[in-house]
Write a protein that holds these residues in place. Structure first.
Motif, PDB file in Angstrom:
ATOM      1  N   PHE A  20       0.838  -1.202   0.000  1.00 55.51           N
ATOM      2  CA  PHE A  20       0.000   0.000   0.000  1.00 55.51           C
ATOM      3  C   PHE A  20       0.874   1.253   0.000  1.00 55.51           C
ATOM      4  N   TRP A  21       1.857   1.293   0.911  1.00 61.24           N
ATOM      5  CA  TRP A  21       2.697   2.484   1.004  1.00 61.24           C
ATOM      6  C   TRP A  21       3.651   2.572  -0.181  1.00 61.24           C
ATOM      7  N   SER A  22       4.047   1.454  -0.737  1.00 65.26           N
ATOM      8  CA  SER A  22       4.888   1.480  -1.934  1.00 65.26           C
ATOM      9  C   SER A  22       4.145   2.129  -3.097  1.00 65.26           C
ATOM     10  N   LEU A  76      17.891   6.870  14.569  1.00 63.26           N
ATOM     11  CA  LEU A  76      17.209   5.973  13.641  1.00 63.26           C
ATOM     12  C   LEU A  76      15.790   6.476  13.415  1.00 63.26           C
ATOM     13  N   ASP A  77      15.485   6.815  12.166  1.00 65.93           N
ATOM     14  CA  ASP A  77      14.132   7.230  11.789  1.00 65.93           C
ATOM     15  C   ASP A  77      13.414   6.015  11.218  1.00 65.93           C
ATOM     16  N   VAL A  78      12.526   5.426  12.025  1.00 64.46           N
ATOM     17  CA  VAL A  78      11.861   4.174  11.669  1.00 64.46           C
ATOM     18  C   VAL A  78      10.648   4.464  10.783  1.00 64.46           C
ATOM     19  N   ALA A  79      10.501   3.663   9.717  1.00 67.92           N
ATOM     20  CA  ALA A  79       9.460   3.898   8.712  1.00 67.92           C
ATOM     21  C   ALA A  79       9.616   5.305   8.154  1.00 67.92           C
ATOM     22  N   CYS A  80      10.796   5.584   7.645  1.00 67.85           N
ATOM     23  CA  CYS A  80      11.158   6.941   7.236  1.00 67.85           C
ATOM     24  C   CYS A  80      10.409   7.421   6.008  1.00 67.85           C
ATOM     25  N   GLY A  81       9.831   6.502   5.228  1.00 72.78           N
ATOM     26  CA  GLY A  81       9.114   6.919   4.033  1.00 72.78           C
ATOM     27  C   GLY A  81      10.026   7.685   3.086  1.00 72.78           C
ATOM     28  N   THR A  82       9.579   8.863   2.655  1.00 72.92           N
ATOM     29  CA  THR A  82      10.369   9.679   1.733  1.00 72.92           C
ATOM     30  C   THR A  82      11.368  10.572   2.456  1.00 72.92           C
ATOM     31  N   ALA A  96      10.134   1.286  -2.750  1.00 77.33           N
ATOM     32  CA  ALA A  96       9.686   2.466  -3.487  1.00 77.33           C
ATOM     33  C   ALA A  96       9.856   3.728  -2.648  1.00 77.33           C
ATOM     34  N   MET A  97       9.528   3.648  -1.364  1.00 78.17           N
ATOM     35  CA  MET A  97       9.729   4.793  -0.477  1.00 78.17           C
ATOM     36  C   MET A  97      11.215   5.106  -0.329  1.00 78.17           C
ATOM     37  N   LEU A  98      12.028   4.081  -0.184  1.00 77.90           N
ATOM     38  CA  LEU A  98      13.468   4.293  -0.032  1.00 77.90           C
ATOM     39  C   LEU A  98      14.073   4.912  -1.288  1.00 77.90           C
ATOM     40  N   VAL A 144      11.014  12.736   5.119  1.00 73.28           N
ATOM     41  CA  VAL A 144      10.643  14.069   5.601  1.00 73.28           C
ATOM     42  C   VAL A 144      11.180  14.293   7.013  1.00 73.28           C
ATOM     43  N   ILE A 145      10.902  13.363   7.921  1.00 76.79           N
ATOM     44  CA  ILE A 145      11.378  13.497   9.292  1.00 76.79           C
ATOM     45  C   ILE A 145      12.886  13.301   9.361  1.00 76.79           C
ATOM     46  N   SER A 146      13.417  12.409   8.530  1.00 76.32           N
ATOM     47  CA  SER A 146      14.869  12.205   8.489  1.00 76.32           C
ATOM     48  C   SER A 146      15.601  13.513   8.217  1.00 76.32           C
ATOM     49  N   HIS A 147      15.098  14.300   7.282  1.00 76.47           N
ATOM     50  CA  HIS A 147      15.752  15.565   6.961  1.00 76.47           C
ATOM     51  C   HIS A 147      15.595  16.588   8.078  1.00 76.47           C
ATOM     52  N   LEU A 148      14.445  16.589   8.751  1.00 77.27           N
ATOM     53  CA  LEU A 148      14.289  17.476   9.903  1.00 77.27           C
ATOM     54  C   LEU A 148      15.319  17.146  10.980  1.00 77.27           C
ATOM     55  N   MET A 149      15.512  15.863  11.228  1.00 76.18           N
ATOM     56  CA  MET A 149      16.484  15.438  12.228  1.00 76.18           C
ATOM     57  C   MET A 149      17.909  15.783  11.792  1.00 76.18           C
ATOM     58  N   HIS A 150      18.183  15.614  10.522  1.00 75.90           N
ATOM     59  CA  HIS A 150      19.495  15.973   9.984  1.00 75.90           C
ATOM     60  C   HIS A 150      19.730  17.478  10.153  1.00 75.90           C
ATOM     61  N   ASP A 151      18.699  18.271   9.924  1.00 72.92           N
ATOM     62  CA  ASP A 151      18.828  19.726  10.005  1.00 72.92           C
ATOM     63  C   ASP A 151      19.174  20.215  11.416  1.00 72.92           C
ATOM     64  N   VAL A 152      18.767  19.455  12.441  1.00 71.17           N
ATOM     65  CA  VAL A 152      19.103  19.863  13.808  1.00 71.17           C
ATOM     66  C   VAL A 152      20.351  19.144  14.321  1.00 71.17           C
ATOM     67  N   GLY A 153      21.059  18.450  13.417  1.00 71.25           N
ATOM     68  CA  GLY A 153      22.393  17.976  13.745  1.00 71.25           C
ATOM     69  C   GLY A 153      22.573  16.517  14.069  1.00 71.25           C
ATOM     70  N   PHE A 154      21.540  15.695  13.903  1.00 72.59           N
ATOM     71  CA  PHE A 154      21.702  14.265  14.159  1.00 72.59           C
ATOM     72  C   PHE A 154      22.373  13.577  12.971  1.00 72.59           C
ATOM     73  N   LYS A 155      23.067  12.472  13.255  1.00 74.50           N
ATOM     74  CA  LYS A 155      23.593  11.590  12.210  1.00 74.50           C
ATOM     75  C   LYS A 155      22.515  10.542  11.961  1.00 74.50           C
ATOM     76  N   VAL A 156      21.803  10.677  10.847  1.00 75.62           N
ATOM     77  CA  VAL A 156      20.530   9.982  10.663  1.00 75.62           C
ATOM     78  C   VAL A 156      20.674   8.730   9.804  1.00 75.62           C
ATOM     79  N   THR A 157      20.013   7.656  10.277  1.00 80.35           N
ATOM     80  CA  THR A 157      19.754   6.472   9.466  1.00 80.35           C
ATOM     81  C   THR A 157      18.245   6.372   9.277  1.00 80.35           C
ATOM     82  N   GLY A 158      17.800   6.328   8.034  1.00 81.98           N
ATOM     83  CA  GLY A 158      16.379   6.160   7.741  1.00 81.98           C
ATOM     84  C   GLY A 158      16.099   4.723   7.363  1.00 81.98           C
ATOM     85  N   LEU A 159      15.123   4.101   8.032  1.00 79.98           N
ATOM     86  CA  LEU A 159      14.782   2.698   7.803  1.00 79.98           C
ATOM     87  C   LEU A 159      13.347   2.582   7.302  1.00 79.98           C
ATOM     88  N   ASP A 160      13.154   1.819   6.243  1.00 82.39           N
ATOM     89  CA  ASP A 160      11.805   1.565   5.734  1.00 82.39           C
ATOM     90  C   ASP A 160      11.825   0.225   5.010  1.00 82.39           C
TER      91      ASP A 160
END
Length: 261
Positions: free
Chosen positions: A17-19, A59-65, A87-89, A67-83
């Protein structure tokens, strides 16, 4: 999608569905960010509960496209996005490349991430918990992946709860024969409802129920934060009237919890 296959599980249905929504996901208000006001609201929320990133692993779980991963990156975290949707990845990786960010993306299941134990200072997710078949297992998994003292920040809501705006939407449909404005087609909406009927939180998902499962998983210092008005107001201004009103009155919340240590 092969729903006639007896091996086709609810988890497969959720992934597919999400793909199928990946290509158009960022077109919807409430998914991608469409104003600086909303972006600042998210950054305020992140800093309030997680502080500045300072290079800490998240770790941004179910990161989708992402969006939240980039917000976290913008405030200085070293981000891993998992999904677990390829298709989302693909969308997430293309966005990160375009923006020149060094976010790492991996394929994985929110309930079994396969990430190293005690390896992240923070875990985030948005609008994920309602889709979980076994949230208790997911919370135990996140607890194991966090370092001692690490925090999880969940952003979600009790979307199954009736509101006066939903009553207006139903009245509008009865009087006009037209469904309320939606970012999904009627066919996709029907699939959405079918999925919702089979997950753990098939009806309502009060914050208190999530808190109880987090506590049973071992988390402490659990805080429910409903002061998200700046985010919701910024989103509502970009939505059709009834959808915007619904966004403002829904029981949406952020929940932050800490792993002892």
């Amino acid at each position: 999608m092969n729903s006639m296959n007896t091996n086709y599980s609810i988890r497969d249905e959720i992934r597919d569905f999400w793909s199928e929504r990946a290509d158009t996901f960022d077109q919807s208000v409430g998914h991608e960010i469409f104003s600086e006001g909303e972006r600042k609201g998210w950054q305020r929320l992140i800093r309030k509960h997680l502080g500045e990133g300072q290079g800490r692993p998240l770790l941004d779980v179910a990161c989708g496209t992402a969006v939240i991963s980039h917000l976290m990156h913008d405030v200085g975290f070293k981000v891993t996005g998992l999904d677990w949707s390829d298709a989302m990845l693909a969308q997430a990786r293309a966005k990160a490349k375009k923006r020149g960010t060094d976010i790492r993306f991996v394929s994985g299941d929110a309930e079994n991430t396969m990430e190293p134990r005690d390896s992240y200072d923070a875990i985030t997710n948005r609008h994920l918990v309602w889709t979980l078949v076994d949230p208790a297992s997911a919370f135990k998994e996140w607890f194991a992946v966090l370092k001692p003292g690490g925090k999880v920040l969940i952003v979600d809501g009790n979307m199954g709860k009736e509101t006066w705006v939903k009553g207006l939407q139903k009245l509008w449909t009865r009087l006009t024969g037209k469904p309320a404005a939606s970012h999904m087609s009627p066919e996709m909406m029907a699939r959405h409802q079918k999925i919702r009927s089979r997950v753990h939180f098939a009806k309502e998902m009060p914050a208190e129920a999530i808190v109880d499962l987090l506590r049973k998983a071992g988390f402490v210092d659990i805080v429910v934060d409903r002061k998200l008005g700046d985010i919701h107001w910024a989103q509502a201004r970009k939505m059709p009237l009834l959808r915007g009103l619904e966004r403002m009155v829904q029981d949406r919340f952020a929940i932050c919890a800490r792993k002892p240590g």
